[in-house]
Design an enzyme around this catalytic site. Structure first.
Site, short mmCIF file in Angstrom:
data_model
loop_
_atom_site.label_atom_id
_atom_site.label_comp_id
_atom_site.label_asym_id
_atom_site.label_seq_id
_atom_site.Cartn_x
_atom_site.Cartn_y
_atom_site.Cartn_z
N SER A 43 0.84 -1.21 0.00
CA SER A 43 0.00 0.00 0.00
C SER A 43 0.87 1.25 0.00
O SER A 43 0.37 2.35 -0.23
CB SER A 43 -0.94 0.01 1.21
N GLU A 185 -8.99 -9.45 4.71
CA GLU A 185 -9.33 -8.07 4.37
C GLU A 185 -10.74 -7.97 3.77
O GLU A 185 -11.06 -8.67 2.80
CB GLU A 185 -8.29 -7.50 3.38
O1 KIV Z 1 -0.35 -3.34 1.75
C1 KIV Z 1 -0.94 -3.25 2.84
O2 KIV Z 1 -0.88 -2.22 3.54
C2 KIV Z 1 -1.71 -4.40 3.29
C3 KIV Z 1 -2.68 -4.18 4.42
C4 KIV Z 1 -3.93 -3.58 3.90
C5 KIV Z 1 -2.96 -5.43 5.16
O3 KIV Z 1 -1.62 -5.44 2.72
#
Ligand code: KIV
Length: 257
Positions: A43, A185
């Protein structure tokens, strides 16, 4: 802390808390919060690099940012949170040999002690099994899996009976393969509860209700730093608005001083 230590939390009903980080400031904030896990999630593509999805992030980006995160830590090594690093798009979808090489680079070149991998399709299961046998701990990730958004969208998963049954089967498979924990998720709360009850490994939820063994949040969402807030994360502070206003005030006051 080692990945395998997390099982104790589940046995002792002690909630696991994970926060994401992408640089040394967010790493320092996550460490100071006393979170158990700091996830360097892909992310960071949106949160830190300005991309519209997680797909453009590279292995080099992940290694670079994971090192920045650990440079923000100041606690004694044994008190530091466990760092987990996301395997970015196309570093494990391309087969087990390449995945071992790429995950190995993450483990060799950062302080991450585990990698996270999205999905449980048969090809992905082969990769996960190989990584674990080669000594690389794996955190699974089911439900909304952003690296598959071109196929599945960014919507809640596990709404139909068929998809619920698949998620339950996939969760058990990931446990059997040896994943040390599982991120769930954006799935229905009662489905997450059922999965949680069926597993001995801890489940860590985001947008999956209150029954998981732990919770993970994208720190930028919690701090209200994003323009596009996911529906399942209520910010604890309107960070972008607040900090933006403060900076504007400062610039204005400096101009007239
Ligand atoms: O990439 C990320 O931050 C994640 C979280 C949403 C668990 O995979």
């Amino acid at each position: 802390m080692l990945p395998s230590d997390l099982i104790k939390n589940k046995l002792n009903s002690k909630k696991i808390i994970a926060l994401t980080a992408w640089d040394s400031i967010s790493g320092s904030l996550a460490e100071q919060s006393n979170a158990d896990i700091v996830l360097v999630g892909d992310s960071l593509a949106m949160v830190c690099l300005g991309y519209k999805s997680t797909l453009p992030v590279t292995l080099e980006n992940m290694i670079y940012h994971t090192n920045a995160v650990s440079r923000g830590f100041i606690k004694k090594i044994e008190e530091q949170p466990l760092i987990v690093c996301d395997m970015p798009f196309l570093t494990y979808q391309c087969g087990a040999d390449k995945a071992v090489e790429y995950a190995g680079k993450i483990i060799q070149n950062t302080f991450a002690k585990a990698v996270k991998i999205e999905g449980a399709e048969p090809e992905i299961q082969k990769v996960i099994s190989r990584l674990i046998r080669m000594g690389i701990p794996v955190m699974g990730h089911l439900g909304l899996t952003p690296q598959s958004y071109l196929n599945l969208g960014l919507k809640k998963q596990g709404e139909s009976v068929e998809s619920q049954e698949k998620l339950k089967r996939d969760a058990l498979s990931l446990q059997e393969l040896g994943c040390f924990s599982l991120v769930l998720e954006h799935i229905p709360e009662l489905l997450a509860k059922e999965i949680q009850n069926n597993l001995t490994i801890p489940t860590i939820g985001i947008g999956a209700g209150i029954y998981c063994d732990g919770q993970v949040r994208v720190t930028a969402d919690l701090l209200g730093l994003n323009d596009n807030q996911p529906p399942f994360c209520k910010p604890i502070v309107e960070g972008k608005k607040l900090l933006g206003e403060k900076l504007k005030e400062w610039v204005k006051s400096e101009r007239i001083s």
